[in-house]
Design a protein around this motif. Structure first.
Motif, short mmCIF file in Angstrom:
data_model
loop_
_atom_site.label_atom_id
_atom_site.label_comp_id
_atom_site.label_asym_id
_atom_site.label_seq_id
_atom_site.Cartn_x
_atom_site.Cartn_y
_atom_site.Cartn_z
N ASP A 128 -28.29 90.16 -30.88
CA ASP A 128 -28.52 91.57 -31.22
C ASP A 128 -29.94 91.78 -31.74
OD1 ASP A 128 -26.07 92.29 -30.39
OD2 ASP A 128 -25.22 92.69 -32.38
N ALA A 129 -30.46 90.78 -32.42
CA ALA A 129 -31.81 90.92 -32.98
C ALA A 129 -32.88 90.46 -31.99
CB ALA A 129 -31.93 90.14 -34.28
N ALA A 130 -32.47 90.20 -30.74
CA ALA A 130 -33.40 89.83 -29.66
C ALA A 130 -34.25 88.61 -30.00
CB ALA A 130 -34.29 91.02 -29.30
N ARG A 153 -37.49 89.27 -37.21
CA ARG A 153 -36.31 89.49 -36.37
C ARG A 153 -35.14 88.64 -36.87
NH1 ARG A 153 -38.09 88.21 -30.85
NH2 ARG A 153 -40.09 87.67 -31.82
N LYS A 183 -42.04 94.64 -30.59
CA LYS A 183 -40.71 94.03 -30.41
C LYS A 183 -39.70 94.59 -31.41
CE LYS A 183 -41.69 89.68 -28.13
NZ LYS A 183 -42.00 88.27 -28.32
N ILE A 184 -40.15 94.74 -32.64
CA ILE A 184 -39.24 95.26 -33.67
C ILE A 184 -38.88 96.71 -33.35
CG2 ILE A 184 -39.01 95.80 -36.14
CD1 ILE A 184 -39.30 92.91 -36.10
N GLU A 186 -38.79 98.14 -30.36
CA GLU A 186 -37.84 98.15 -29.24
C GLU A 186 -36.44 97.80 -29.73
OE1 GLU A 186 -39.52 95.33 -26.59
OE2 GLU A 186 -40.93 96.77 -25.67
N LEU A 187 -36.41 96.82 -30.64
CA LEU A 187 -35.15 96.37 -31.19
C LEU A 187 -34.46 97.50 -31.96
CD1 LEU A 187 -33.16 94.15 -31.91
CD2 LEU A 187 -34.72 93.41 -33.70
N LYS A 190 -32.88 99.96 -29.73
CA LYS A 190 -31.66 99.44 -29.14
C LYS A 190 -30.50 99.44 -30.15
CE LYS A 190 -30.87 95.21 -28.20
NZ LYS A 190 -31.06 93.79 -27.98
N LEU A 191 -30.84 99.12 -31.38
CA LEU A 191 -29.80 98.96 -32.41
C LEU A 191 -29.14 100.28 -32.80
CD1 LEU A 191 -31.42 96.34 -34.82
CD2 LEU A 191 -29.49 96.00 -33.28
#
Lengths: 249, 290
Positions: A128-130, A153, A183-184, A186-187, A190-191
Motif C-alpha cells: 500500500d505504501a508503494a 514511505r 512518489k509520496i 502519488e502515494l 492513491k491512498l
C-alpha cells in the motif's frame, strides 16, 4: 461526503500564548485536505490536536470540541484514537530496527502475535505504501539503511499497518528530494480511496496538486476553507488571495 | 620574541607529555610487576591445580593453594549483584529519564550521586550491622555473613553507575522514535520498553559491564559481610571469600609460597578486569557507531 472529523470553536493555548483561535472545520471522508499557511500559523498544531499528540506537551490548554466519528476525541481512549488516526512526521523517523519489525510494531502493540497474520499485514502495508518491491528482499535489514524517501514511505507503511481510517501527514516531504516527494504525492493520491488524509504543507504547488480541500491558516485563525480549486483560483478572503499568489509567506 | 614563546610552548608541551607518560608508566609498572610476581607461584603449584583446586589451606602443614572457590565466589557474587542491580537500576533509569517530573528527578539524581560517593567501608558497616543479622533471622541460618549478604551489598554499590549511564543513554534516544510509537497507539510504558530501551541498548550494556567491573574489584565491603572463609560457594548462605578479599586478608602475615600465591590471585583478578574493560570499550565503540 460526510465529515469524519469536525472541530467546533477549537482554541488552544501553549501556556499564555494562543496558538489556535476558534477553529471550525469539517473534514470529509476519503479525501485529501491540505492545511496551508505561513510558519507559526497553527496548521501543525491543529494537525497534532487531531490525534492528541499535543497532550504530550506540558502547559497545553484546549477548549471547544473535536469530534472523530461523531464522538469527542477527548472522551475516547487515546491509544485507540491514535490507532484510528495515524500520523506521518516531518522527518522520517523509522525505529532503529528491521524493516519488518518497524511495520509489525503497531499490530504487535495492538495484540497481534500470529506470525502468519503479521507477515500478511507487513506485506499489505508495504505494498500500500508503494515500497514493497524495493524492500521485499531485505525485510530483516535495519530500516536506517534506507534512503530518506524510502524511510518516509516505510513510515507510511508503518502507520497503515494498524489500519487507521485517517492519516495525518505533517509536512511529510519537506525533508525529501523532488523525486521522493513525487512518489509520496502519488502515494497520497492513491491512498485516499481507502483513507482520509490531512496533510500540512508549506508547498502550495503540492497542495494544489494533490488535495481536494484546502484550509488556509493565519496567526492561529482558520481564514478560509473550501475546495482546493476555489481557494487557489477564486479565494473569498483577501488574505488568502495574497498568500496563494505568493505575496507573503 | 617569537623564538622564546616557541621555547616556552615546547617546555609546557614537554611537561604535559611527561605527566601523561607517568600515567602510562603506572599502568605498565603495575602490569609488569603483577605478571612477574604472579607467575612463579603458578608455575610452582601448577596452573591446573592453582586455578581448579577446590581447597585453599595456605597455613596448613601440607598447604593447598586451589583458588577455584575464590574465582567462583567472585563470579557468582558479581552475577548475583548484576541480577539484582540491573533490573532495579535500569527501571530506575527509565523512571528518571522518562517519567519523573523536574523536582523529583533532580532530587533523585542527587541521591544517586551521593550513593556513588559513599565509601565502601560504610557499605560494609551497614551490611554488617543490618544485613547480616537480618539474613540470620529471616532465613534461620547460624550465620548471616554469607554470599547472599555480599550479593546484596554489591547490588546496591553498582546501582549508581548503572543508573547514571543508563539515564544518559535513555535521554539520548531521539524523541522522534517515541513520538512515532505513541502515534501508533502504543502506551507510554510500551514505548519505553519496546522503543526507548532497545534504542539505548548499547549504552545500557556498557553500564552493566561497568557495574561488573565495580563489583568484581570491590574488596572492603564484601570482606565485612561475606564471612571470609575459603569455602566453595555451594549455597547462598555459605560463608565465602572473594578474589579481592583472598589477597587482602592474608597479605599482612604471609610469606614464602603463600605470599607469592597471593600475587598470583591478584594477577587472575587483574586479567578478569582487563577482559571486562575490553568488553566495555567494545560496547562504547558500538554506541558511537550508531
Amino acid at each position: 461526503m460526510k465529515p469524519i472529523i469536525t472541530a467546533k470553536d477549537l482554541c488552544l493555548w501553549y501556556g499564555q500564548s494562543q496558538a489556535l483561535k476558534n477553529i471550525d472545520i469539517a473534514i470529509p471522508e476519503q479525501s485529501i485536505t491540505a492545511l496551508i499557511g505561513p510558519s507559526g500559523c497553527g496548521k501543525s498544531t491543529f494537525l497534532k490536536t487531531l490525534n492528541r499528540m499535543n497532550d504530550l506537551i506540558p502547559g497545553v490548554k484546549i477548549t471547544g470540541t473535536v469530534e472523530y466519528n461523531g464522538q469527542s476525541i477527548f472522551d475516547q481512549d487515546v491509544n485507540l484514537l491514535r490507532k484510528e488516526v495515524g500520523m506521518v512526521f516531518q522527518k522520517p523517523n523509522p525505529f532503529p530496527m528491521s524493516i519488518y519489525d518497524n511495520v509489525a510494531y503497531g499490530p504487535r502493540t495492538h495484540g497481534i502475535r500470529d506470525r502468519k497474520r503479521l507477515d500478511e499485514i507487513v506485506e499489505r502495508s508495504l505494498r500500500d505504501a508503494a515500497i514493497w518491491d524495493e524492500v521485499k528482499d531485505r525485510l530483516k535489514k535495519n530500516a536506517l539503511g534506507l534512503s530518506g524517501g524510502q524511510q518516509q514511505r516505510l513510515c507510511i507503511a508503518r502507520a497503515l499497518a494498524v489500519q487507521p481510517r485517517v492519516l495525518l501527514m505533517d509536512e511529510p516531504t519537506s525533508a525529501l528530494d523532488p523525486i521522493s516527494t513525487l512518489k509520496i504525492e502519488e502515494l497520497a493520491a492513491k491512498l485516499k480511496d481507502k483513507y482520509t488524509i490531512v496533510i500540512v504543507t508549506h508547498n502550495m504547488q503540492q497542495a494544489l496538486r494533490i488535495s481536494d480541500h484546502t484550509a488556509f491558516f493565519l496567526l492561529g485563525e482558520l481564514v478560509e476553507y473550501g475546495d482546493t480549486d476555489q481557494i487557489f483560483t477564486n479565494p473569498a478572503d483577501q488574505r488568502t488571495n495574497d498568500y496563494v499568489t505568493g505575496r507573503f509567506g | 620574541m617569537k623564538r622564546s614563546s616557541n621555547l616556552f610552548e615546547g617546555v609546557i608541551h614537554g611537561i604535559f607529555l611527561i605527566l601523561g607518560l607517568v600515567t602510562i608508566a603506572c599502568v605498565l609498572i603495575i602490569s609488569i610487576y603483577l605478571i612477574v610476581s604472579g607467575i612463579p607461584a603458578i608455575l610452582e603449584i601448577g596452573l591446573v591445580d592453582f586455578l581448579f583446586g577446590t581447597q585453599w589451606a595456605s597455613t596448613a602443614a601440607e598447604p593447598k593453594y586451589g583458588i577455584l572457590p575464590f574465582i567462583l565466589t567472585s563470579i557468582y557474587g558479581t552475577l548475583g549483584a548484576i541480577a539484582l542491580g540491573v533490573p532495579v537500576g535500569v527501571l530506575a533509569a527509565v523512571y528518571l529519564s522518562k517519567m519523573a517530573s523536574g523536582p523529583v528527578k533532580n532530587t533523585m539524581g542527587q541521591m544517586v550521586s551521593i550513593l556513588a560517593g559513599i565509601p565502601s567501608v560504610v557499605y560494609g558497616l551497614v551490611g554488617m550491622m543490618v544485613l547480616v543479622p537480618g539474613i540470620r533471622k529471616l532465613f534461620q541460618v547460624p550465620d548471616g555473613a554469607s554470599l547472599l549478604a555480599a550479593i546484596i551489598v554489591l547490588a546496591v554499590m553498582i546501582l549508581p553507575s548503572i543508573i547514571k549511564m543508563s539515564v544518559t543513554a535513555l535521554e539520548a534516544v531521539p524523541k522522534e522514535y517515541e513520538d512515532a510509537s505513541l502515534a501508533l497507539g502504543a502506551t507510554p510504558e510500551e514505548t519505553y520498553f519496546r522503543v526507548s530501551i532497545p534504542a539505548a541498548k548499547s549504552g545500557i550494556a556498557a553500564s552493566v559491564v561497568l557495574g561488573v567491573g565495580r563489583a568484581i574489584g570491590e574488596a572492603m565491603a564484601v570482606m565485612m559481610v561475606a564471612g571470609n572463609a575459603p569455602n566453595m560457594p555451594d549455597s547462598l548462605f555459605q560463608s565465602v571469600r572473594f578474589l579481592t578479599t583472598a589477597v587482602a586478608s592474608e597479605m599482612s602475615y604471609s610469606g614464602g609460597l603463600q605470599r607469592r600465591a597471593l600475587f598470583s590471585i591478584a594477577l587472575v583478578l587483574f586479567i578478569f578486569i582487563m577482559l571486562i574493560n575490553a568488553l566495555l570499550n567494545f560496547f562504547l565503540k558500538g554506541e558511537k557507531k550508531e
